[in-house]
Design an enzyme around this catalytic site. Structure first.
Site, PDB file in Angstrom:
ATOM      1  N   LYS A 276      31.750  33.332  30.410  1.00 45.23           N
ATOM      2  CA  LYS A 276      32.790  32.317  30.518  1.00 45.23           C
ATOM      3  C   LYS A 276      32.204  30.934  30.317  1.00 45.23           C
ATOM      4  O   LYS A 276      31.006  30.732  30.571  1.00 45.23           O
ATOM      5  CB  LYS A 276      33.413  32.374  31.926  1.00 45.23           C
ATOM      6  CG  LYS A 276      34.328  33.550  32.183  1.00 45.23           C
ATOM      7  CD  LYS A 276      34.898  33.481  33.601  1.00 45.23           C
ATOM      8  CE  LYS A 276      35.781  34.673  33.898  1.00 45.23           C
ATOM      9  NZ  LYS A 276      37.027  34.695  33.124  1.00 45.23           N
ATOM     10  N   ARG A 350      40.310  45.393  34.591  1.00 46.63           N
ATOM     11  CA  ARG A 350      40.997  46.638  34.229  1.00 46.63           C
ATOM     12  C   ARG A 350      40.019  47.799  34.164  1.00 46.63           C
ATOM     13  O   ARG A 350      40.387  48.939  34.423  1.00 46.63           O
ATOM     14  CB  ARG A 350      41.757  46.431  32.913  1.00 46.63           C
ATOM     15  CG  ARG A 350      40.889  46.069  31.747  1.00 46.63           C
ATOM     16  CD  ARG A 350      41.658  45.416  30.603  1.00 46.63           C
ATOM     17  NE  ARG A 350      41.907  43.993  30.852  1.00 46.63           N
ATOM     18  CZ  ARG A 350      42.559  43.201  30.016  1.00 46.63           C
ATOM     19  NH1 ARG A 350      43.054  43.673  28.887  1.00 46.63           N
ATOM     20  NH2 ARG A 350      42.733  41.929  30.308  1.00 46.63           N
TER      21      ARG A 350
HETATM   22  N1  BES Z   1      39.229  37.265  36.517  1.00 48.02           N
HETATM   23  C1  BES Z   1      39.654  36.945  35.200  1.00 48.02           C
HETATM   24  C2  BES Z   1      41.087  36.442  35.154  1.00 48.02           C
HETATM   25  C3  BES Z   1      41.299  35.032  35.628  1.00 48.02           C
HETATM   26  C4  BES Z   1      40.858  33.959  34.886  1.00 48.02           C
HETATM   27  C5  BES Z   1      41.991  34.804  36.795  1.00 48.02           C
HETATM   28  C6  BES Z   1      41.100  32.676  35.336  1.00 48.02           C
HETATM   29  C7  BES Z   1      42.246  33.522  37.219  1.00 48.02           C
HETATM   30  C8  BES Z   1      41.796  32.459  36.494  1.00 48.02           C
HETATM   31  C9  BES Z   1      39.584  38.193  34.315  1.00 48.02           C
HETATM   32  O1  BES Z   1      38.548  39.044  34.601  1.00 48.02           O
HETATM   33  C10 BES Z   1      39.384  37.709  32.932  1.00 48.02           C
HETATM   34  O2  BES Z   1      38.369  37.130  32.676  1.00 48.02           O
HETATM   35  N2  BES Z   1      40.362  37.942  32.081  1.00 48.02           N
HETATM   36  C11 BES Z   1      40.310  37.500  30.747  1.00 48.02           C
HETATM   37  C12 BES Z   1      40.847  38.603  29.878  1.00 48.02           C
HETATM   38  C13 BES Z   1      40.627  38.366  28.410  1.00 48.02           C
HETATM   39  C14 BES Z   1      39.160  38.455  28.076  1.00 48.02           C
HETATM   40  C15 BES Z   1      41.409  39.417  27.648  1.00 48.02           C
HETATM   41  C16 BES Z   1      41.175  36.251  30.623  1.00 48.02           C
HETATM   42  O3  BES Z   1      42.228  36.186  31.250  1.00 48.02           O
HETATM   43  O4  BES Z   1      40.746  35.325  29.937  1.00 48.02           O
HETATM   44 MN    MN Z   2      36.776  38.543  33.582  1.00 46.23          MN
END
Ligand code: BES
Ligand code: MN
Ligand code: ZN
Length: 493
Positions: A276, A350
């Site tokens: 990230k 997931r």
């Molecule tokens: N934990 C995150 C989702 C999230 C991000 C929750 C920011 C709250 C604030 C999850 O694991 C994630 O990173 N999801 C990605 C999915 C994407 C790679 C398809 C997302 O939402 O960017």
């Molecule tokens: Mn994630």
């Protein structure tokens, strides 16, 4: 904190402070009327003078008012009669509790239950008052050395024109829900270097011991034996071993047919190899708030002991990059036997949940609800107001929507149309773990739906509601109120 419900006589009740609501306009709440009579018209003359006119959230503290044995009155404006919303009512309770603590008062009598509020009854208001007061006691101390401020409030009596078993029960429920939320908030707020999967496991055992709930913890070796290749693919890059934590709350007179709650417990989500960006990455310590809500519910159930069986399954792991970490393009095999192409290691929630869902089959649940901070897309869609809700059983979804509405902890349904399944096709596995930029919350649920074929299932995406950012950064304790509302209504109170 001791909270009780009584039909109080305002003139004769001894307390540090009466809390009485004032409408805007000339109408008085019943308690305000009583107060005015007891004080020989003092309240009305005060209103005439204009020091308080009842605007929402106005407060005025009065001392040593003649005609009362109590020391103080805190008047609080609740706006125009009948205009008030449920959320405004809840905020009033918070505001008042904060105020009472500010003056270091130890006990108080609340008369807010006679405020008129659409679509609510006395029990609802009492529950919200009790919950709000208790919620407001939570403080984060663990890693702050000079933070010793303790709330002063010890005893609260909630006035009810009709004191009944039902109103007492409502106060108990409110308190138990708030106590559960405090567990959820504390675990959420703890930093990732303290709140690891092993820490969650030991906290689960603690709750289990305290409330007589069976808790078992599977280690990585045991998960390997069960072929949880998807969950384990997330923990490969971490030096903290993953844990699968299982609660079994047995409150029903007969065994079996439990409701199952499945929580995402990613104690820190760096994104893994698909790392990230740095901004606000600290907030990914909250990526275990789904799991924490399961812990909170177990705490509340332990306190209330409703006659129902509830299973909690938590997949706990970190998501970090490392030489051994799962890479984009890797294919893993889930416990269900279905293969997954990991196109983005940041879509790890997931991957954890799918194996936890398959594991849950063994309990033959009558309903399964997973709770996860799953997608940033859900925050874009619904913001901080509501959780995303999807699933394969409309009756279950409707129950959860209603529970959220009644608990003022709302969720909002998104569609799970078959056509969306196209987006997670893979050339190299049974499915991909991402579905592109469009409908991110829905494609995440599409992925989960493939592991939820054997039961009635609903998915709560709590990415927007689980914590607050900015100056008030911290876990909220949501959606414990929604989940408890649902479970208690299933238990038939
Ligand atoms: N934990 C995150 C989702 C999230 C991000 C929750 C920011 C709250 C604030 C999850 O694991 C994630 O990173 N999801 C990605 C999915 C994407 C790679 C398809 C997302 O939402 O960017
Ligand atoms: Mn994630
Ligand atoms: Zn995540």
């Amino acid at each position: 904190m001791k909270i009780s419900v009584k039909n109080l006589e305002i003139a004769k009740h001894k307390t540090d402070c009466h809390v009485v609501a004032i409408y805007q306009g000339n109408k008085l709440t019943d308690s305000a009327k009583q107060l005015d009579i007891a004080t020989n018209g003092y309240l009305k003359s005060l209103l005439k003078r204009g020091d308080i006119d009842g605007k929402l959230n106005q407060t005025l503290l009065l001392h040593d008012v003649e005609g009362l044995v109590a020391k103080r009155i805190l008047l609080v404006g609740c706006g125009k009669a009948k205009d008030l919303t449920a959320n405004q009512f809840r905020n009033l309770v918070t505001l008042v509790s904060t105020e009472l603590n500010k003056y270091k008062l130890k006990d108080a009598a609340f008369y807010l239950s006679d405020i008129e509020l659409k679509d609510t009854d006395l029990a609802w208001k009492i529950k919200q008052i009790s919950q709000g007061i208790t919620q407001n006691l939570y403080r984060y101390h663990k890693t702050v050395s000079k933070n010793n401020e303790k709330p002063s409030l010890r005893r609260v009596v909630i006035h009810a024109q009709k004191e009944s078993a039902q109103s007492n029960k409502a106060a108990k429920i409110g308190q138990a829900v708030a106590n559960g939320m405090a567990v959820t908030r504390e675990l959420g707020n703890l930093p990732g270097n303290i709140c690891t999967p092993s820490y969650l496991a030991s906290e689960a055992k603690k709750i289990g011991r305290q409330y007589g709930i069976k808790v078992s913890v599977l280690n990585e070796k045991q998960m390997e034996t069960l072929k949880m290749g998807s969950l384990l693919s997330v923990s490969r890059g971490s030096r903290q071993p993953a844990k699968l934590i299982v609660f079994e709350y047995k409150g029903a007179t007969k065994p079996g047919n439990p409701i199952a709650l499945v929580g995402k417990g990613v104690t820190f989500d760096s994104g893994g190899i698909s790392i990230k960006p740095g901004a606000a990455m600290d907030e990914m310590k909250f990526d275990m708030c789904g799991a924490a809500s399961v812990f909170g519910v177990m705490r509340s159930l332990g306190e209330l002991k409703p006659k129902i069986n509830v299973i909690g399954v938590v997949g706990a792991t970190e998501n970090l990059p490392d030489g051994l970490a799962t890479k984009p393009g890797d294919v893993v095999t889930s416990m269900s036997g279905q293969t997954i192409e990991v196109l983005n290691t940041d879509a790890e929630g997931r991957l954890v949940l799918c194996d936890a869902l398959t594991y849950t089959e063994k309990f033959k649940p009558k309903a399964v609800i997973d709770i996860a901070t799953l997608t940033g897309a859900c925050v874009i869609a619904l913001g901080k107001q509501g959780a995303g809700l999807l699933g394969n059983d409309q009756k279950l979804i409707d129950k959860l929507l209603t529970a959220g509405q009644n608990a003022a902890d709302r969720a909002w349904q998104l569609p799970l149309w078959d056509e969306y399944q196209e987006q997670i096709k893979s050339n190299f596995a049974d499915m991909a773990n991402i579905g592109g930029r469009e409908a991110g919350t829905i494609t995440a649920a599409c992925f989960l739906s493939r592991f939820a074929k054997k039961f009635k299932w609903a998915h709560l995406d709590i990415a927007g509601v689980a914590w607050e950012s900015g100056a008030n950064k911290g876990a909220t304790g949501r959606p414990v109120p929604l989940l408890m509302e649902y479970i208690l209504s299933e238990a038939g109170r």
